[in-house]
Design a protein around this motif. Structure first.
Motif, PDB file in Angstrom:
ATOM      1  N   SER A 187      -1.816 -13.410  -0.357  1.00 44.82           N
ATOM      2  CA  SER A 187      -1.627 -13.507   1.094  1.00 44.82           C
ATOM      3  C   SER A 187      -2.385 -14.686   1.689  1.00 44.82           C
ATOM      4  O   SER A 187      -2.022 -15.170   2.770  1.00 44.82           O
ATOM      5  CB  SER A 187      -2.085 -12.211   1.764  1.00 44.82           C
ATOM      6  N   LEU A 188      -3.440 -15.138   1.004  1.00 38.69           N
ATOM      7  CA  LEU A 188      -4.189 -16.301   1.475  1.00 38.69           C
ATOM      8  C   LEU A 188      -3.600 -17.610   0.971  1.00 38.69           C
ATOM      9  O   LEU A 188      -4.088 -18.682   1.342  1.00 38.69           O
ATOM     10  CB  LEU A 188      -5.653 -16.188   1.028  1.00 38.69           C
ATOM     11  N   LEU A 189      -2.570 -17.536   0.146  1.00 35.71           N
ATOM     12  CA  LEU A 189      -1.858 -18.724  -0.357  1.00 35.71           C
ATOM     13  C   LEU A 189      -0.401 -18.613   0.077  1.00 35.71           C
ATOM     14  O   LEU A 189       0.480 -18.276  -0.722  1.00 35.71           O
ATOM     15  CB  LEU A 189      -1.975 -18.826  -1.878  1.00 35.71           C
TER      16      LEU A 189
ATOM     17  N   TYR B 187       3.970  -7.049   5.496  1.00 37.25           N
ATOM     18  CA  TYR B 187       3.323  -7.225   6.801  1.00 37.25           C
ATOM     19  C   TYR B 187       1.881  -6.720   6.780  1.00 37.25           C
ATOM     20  O   TYR B 187       1.019  -7.252   7.499  1.00 37.25           O
ATOM     21  CB  TYR B 187       4.130  -6.508   7.883  1.00 37.25           C
ATOM     22  N   GLY B 188       1.607  -5.692   5.990  1.00 33.00           N
ATOM     23  CA  GLY B 188       0.232  -5.201   5.912  1.00 33.00           C
ATOM     24  C   GLY B 188      -0.709  -6.224   5.312  1.00 33.00           C
ATOM     25  O   GLY B 188      -1.794  -6.493   5.854  1.00 33.00           O
ATOM     26  N   TYR B 189      -0.299  -6.849   4.203  1.00 33.09           N
ATOM     27  CA  TYR B 189      -1.149  -7.862   3.571  1.00 33.09           C
ATOM     28  C   TYR B 189      -1.198  -9.151   4.379  1.00 33.09           C
ATOM     29  O   TYR B 189      -2.138  -9.926   4.243  1.00 33.09           O
ATOM     30  CB  TYR B 189      -0.656  -8.138   2.155  1.00 33.09           C
ATOM     31  N   SER B 190      -0.198  -9.392   5.212  1.00 35.33           N
ATOM     32  CA  SER B 190      -0.208 -10.616   6.023  1.00 35.33           C
ATOM     33  C   SER B 190      -1.306 -10.606   7.078  1.00 35.33           C
ATOM     34  O   SER B 190      -1.680 -11.658   7.600  1.00 35.33           O
ATOM     35  CB  SER B 190       1.151 -10.802   6.706  1.00 35.33           C
ATOM     36  N   LEU B 191      -1.839  -9.434   7.389  1.00 34.38           N
ATOM     37  CA  LEU B 191      -2.885  -9.336   8.404  1.00 34.38           C
ATOM     38  C   LEU B 191      -4.291  -9.533   7.835  1.00 34.38           C
ATOM     39  O   LEU B 191      -5.258  -9.571   8.607  1.00 34.38           O
ATOM     40  CB  LEU B 191      -2.815  -7.969   9.106  1.00 34.38           C
ATOM     41  N   PHE B 192      -4.413  -9.661   6.538  1.00 33.34           N
ATOM     42  CA  PHE B 192      -5.757  -9.768   5.959  1.00 33.34           C
ATOM     43  C   PHE B 192      -6.482 -11.025   6.430  1.00 33.34           C
ATOM     44  O   PHE B 192      -7.716 -11.021   6.587  1.00 33.34           O
ATOM     45  CB  PHE B 192      -5.664  -9.773   4.429  1.00 33.34           C
ATOM     46  N   VAL B 193      -5.758 -12.099   6.665  1.00 36.73           N
ATOM     47  CA  VAL B 193      -6.384 -13.357   7.047  1.00 36.73           C
ATOM     48  C   VAL B 193      -7.110 -13.239   8.395  1.00 36.73           C
ATOM     49  O   VAL B 193      -8.028 -14.020   8.692  1.00 36.73           O
ATOM     50  CB  VAL B 193      -5.327 -14.480   7.102  1.00 36.73           C
ATOM     51  N   PHE B 194      -6.754 -12.244   9.201  1.00 34.37           N
ATOM     52  CA  PHE B 194      -7.424 -12.088  10.492  1.00 34.37           C
ATOM     53  C   PHE B 194      -8.813 -11.460  10.354  1.00 34.37           C
ATOM     54  O   PHE B 194      -9.599 -11.516  11.314  1.00 34.37           O
ATOM     55  CB  PHE B 194      -6.565 -11.238  11.427  1.00 34.37           C
ATOM     56  N   ILE B 195      -9.124 -10.859   9.208  1.00 32.83           N
ATOM     57  CA  ILE B 195     -10.457 -10.278   9.019  1.00 32.83           C
ATOM     58  C   ILE B 195     -11.526 -11.368   8.996  1.00 32.83           C
ATOM     59  O   ILE B 195     -12.501 -11.302   9.770  1.00 32.83           O
ATOM     60  CB  ILE B 195     -10.500  -9.405   7.759  1.00 32.83           C
TER      61      ILE B 195
ATOM     62  N   THR C  26      -8.226 -18.995  15.361  1.00 31.94           N
ATOM     63  CA  THR C  26      -7.073 -18.133  15.638  1.00 31.94           C
ATOM     64  C   THR C  26      -5.763 -18.826  15.271  1.00 31.94           C
ATOM     65  O   THR C  26      -4.851 -18.198  14.706  1.00 31.94           O
ATOM     66  CB  THR C  26      -7.059 -17.738  17.120  1.00 31.94           C
ATOM     67  N   GLY C  27      -5.652 -20.120  15.578  1.00 33.16           N
ATOM     68  CA  GLY C  27      -4.433 -20.848  15.246  1.00 33.16           C
ATOM     69  C   GLY C  27      -4.210 -20.959  13.742  1.00 33.16           C
ATOM     70  O   GLY C  27      -3.084 -20.760  13.256  1.00 33.16           O
ATOM     71  N   VAL C  28      -5.268 -21.271  13.002  1.00 29.40           N
ATOM     72  CA  VAL C  28      -5.136 -21.386  11.548  1.00 29.40           C
ATOM     73  C   VAL C  28      -4.753 -20.040  10.934  1.00 29.40           C
ATOM     74  O   VAL C  28      -3.866 -19.958  10.068  1.00 29.40           O
ATOM     75  CB  VAL C  28      -6.445 -21.918  10.932  1.00 29.40           C
ATOM     76  N   ALA C  29      -5.418 -18.979  11.369  1.00 28.28           N
ATOM     77  CA  ALA C  29      -5.096 -17.648  10.839  1.00 28.28           C
ATOM     78  C   ALA C  29      -3.665 -17.244  11.182  1.00 28.28           C
ATOM     79  O   ALA C  29      -2.945 -16.671  10.347  1.00 28.28           O
ATOM     80  CB  ALA C  29      -6.080 -16.621  11.388  1.00 28.28           C
ATOM     81  N   GLY C  30      -3.238 -17.537  12.414  1.00 32.16           N
ATOM     82  CA  GLY C  30      -1.877 -17.182  12.801  1.00 32.16           C
ATOM     83  C   GLY C  30      -0.826 -17.953  12.026  1.00 32.16           C
ATOM     84  O   GLY C  30       0.192 -17.384  11.614  1.00 32.16           O
ATOM     85  N   ILE C  31      -1.056 -19.243  11.806  1.00 27.71           N
ATOM     86  CA  ILE C  31      -0.093 -20.045  11.051  1.00 27.71           C
ATOM     87  C   ILE C  31      -0.020 -19.587   9.591  1.00 27.71           C
ATOM     88  O   ILE C  31       1.073 -19.470   9.016  1.00 27.71           O
ATOM     89  CB  ILE C  31      -0.463 -21.534  11.146  1.00 27.71           C
ATOM     90  N   MET C  32      -1.171 -19.297   8.981  1.00 34.87           N
ATOM     91  CA  MET C  32      -1.175 -18.822   7.597  1.00 34.87           C
ATOM     92  C   MET C  32      -0.442 -17.492   7.475  1.00 34.87           C
ATOM     93  O   MET C  32       0.351 -17.278   6.547  1.00 34.87           O
ATOM     94  CB  MET C  32      -2.611 -18.687   7.099  1.00 34.87           C
ATOM     95  N   SER C  33      -0.695 -16.580   8.396  1.00 31.91           N
ATOM     96  CA  SER C  33      -0.027 -15.283   8.359  1.00 31.91           C
ATOM     97  C   SER C  33       1.470 -15.416   8.595  1.00 31.91           C
ATOM     98  O   SER C  33       2.282 -14.765   7.917  1.00 31.91           O
ATOM     99  CB  SER C  33      -0.652 -14.359   9.402  1.00 31.91           C
ATOM    100  N   ALA C  34       1.860 -16.275   9.555  1.00 32.01           N
ATOM    101  CA  ALA C  34       3.283 -16.463   9.849  1.00 32.01           C
ATOM    102  C   ALA C  34       4.017 -17.122   8.696  1.00 32.01           C
ATOM    103  O   ALA C  34       5.155 -16.736   8.357  1.00 32.01           O
ATOM    104  CB  ALA C  34       3.443 -17.289  11.131  1.00 32.01           C
ATOM    105  N   LEU C  35       3.403 -18.114   8.069  1.00 28.98           N
ATOM    106  CA  LEU C  35       4.024 -18.758   6.908  1.00 28.98           C
ATOM    107  C   LEU C  35       4.168 -17.793   5.742  1.00 28.98           C
ATOM    108  O   LEU C  35       5.171 -17.810   5.019  1.00 28.98           O
ATOM    109  CB  LEU C  35       3.204 -19.976   6.488  1.00 28.98           C
ATOM    110  N   PHE C  36       3.160 -16.958   5.547  1.00 31.68           N
ATOM    111  CA  PHE C  36       3.215 -15.981   4.447  1.00 31.68           C
ATOM    112  C   PHE C  36       4.406 -15.047   4.593  1.00 31.68           C
ATOM    113  O   PHE C  36       5.138 -14.787   3.631  1.00 31.68           O
ATOM    114  CB  PHE C  36       1.903 -15.193   4.412  1.00 31.68           C
TER     115      PHE C  36
END
Length: 281
Positions: free
Chosen positions: A106-108, A202-210, A228-238
């Motif tokens: 999820s972080l990649l 979707y559950g694992y996509s939220l890990f980056v916000f921790i 917030t922007g970096v975390a949102g872009i990483m989660s959205a791309l994932f």
């Protein structure tokens, strides 16, 4: 040697038999054959105590099988099985290495192979604990930062319990409602996807916000917007890249669906920044 009605047997090298006294009337000769003796416990006995450690089992496993109609019975089906624990047990059958591997994926976000790796074993264990961790991290860090901000300005501070309930509603609601709506849309376009896979994704996509919430402790507004922007872009791309291969079969509208998924995930990060990452006195 006889004494009354009792007979004494002399010490002899007797092997498997007791010598009978044939001269005494009324005495019965008893003889034990070596072939009739058995060792205890018997080897290879089914349904009896065996040499291996463990409780005894039934010979036909009658009582070892779940009863017909019980929650663990494979024959029990229908809609009633969704109200049993056994129906959700396969989705929690993961170990620590599986969860850590999926968190790393999820972080990649550019790999786009999360759905393929979890196709045979999607889990709900990781999404549940990620959302639960997000709720407590958001409440604790938000409370801590607000407390420091008030103390530095020598103002009175009161704990806001609504932060916990609001966080629970956002994270649990997002992971449940959004995948469910997307599942209906994909079914309409005949795109191959399962509901549990969407919950897992979707559950694992939220890990980056921790880690993003942990870094929001730094009292610099520009830095908080950047995190917030970096975390949102990483989660959205994932989410978008992992669903792209499945949505391509939906026809010409697949691009609009992927863009909508990407923008919805970005909107979540924007909401989190306004209500969780924003600290004001």
């Amino acid at each position: 040697m006889m004494s009354g009605n009792y007979t004494t047997i002399d010490n002899q090298n007797v092997s498997g038999s007791v010598p009978a006294v044939s001269d005494s009337p009324g005495q019965v000769s008893v003889k034990f054959n070596d072939t009739s003796l058995q060792t205890f416990p018997p080897s290879g006995a089914q349904g009896k105590i065996s040499a291996a450690a463990g409780p005894p089992r039934d010979a036909d496993d009658t009582f070892s099988k779940p009863a017909s109609g019980s929650p663990e019975s494979p024959s029990s089906g229908g809609w009633f099985k969704i109200f049993t624990v056994a129906a959700y047990r396969p989705y929690f059958d993961v170990d620590t290495s599986d969860v850590l591997e999926r968190i790393k994926d999820s972080l990649l976000p550019f790999n786009g192979s999360f759905n393929e790796k979890t196709a045979n074993n999607p889990d709900l264990y990781g999404p549940f604990w990620i959302c639960t961790t997000l709720i407590f991290v958001a409440a604790s860090i938000g409370t801590f930062v607000t407390y420091l901000a008030h103390k530095l300005q020598h103002k009175e501070w009161n704990y806001d319990i609504n932060l916990v309930t609001w966080s629970a509603g956002v994270f649990y609601g997002y992971v449940l409602v959004v995948p469910l709506c997307l599942y209906v849309i994909l079914k309409y376009f005949s795109a191959p996807s399962t509901l549990v896979q969407l919950f897992c994704l979707y559950g694992y996509s939220l890990f980056v916000f921790i880690p993003a919430m942990c870094l929001s402790v730094i009292p610099v507004e520009i830095f908080r917007w950047a995190i917030t922007g970096v975390a949102g872009i990483m989660s959205a791309l994932f989410v978008a890249l992992n669903l792209r291969n499945h949505i391509v079969s939906a026809g010409e509208r697949w691009f609009l669906i992927v863009v909508g998924i990407f923008l919805l995930q970005l909107a979540l990060s924007f909401v989190l920044k306004l209500y969780l990452f924003n600290v004001s006195v």
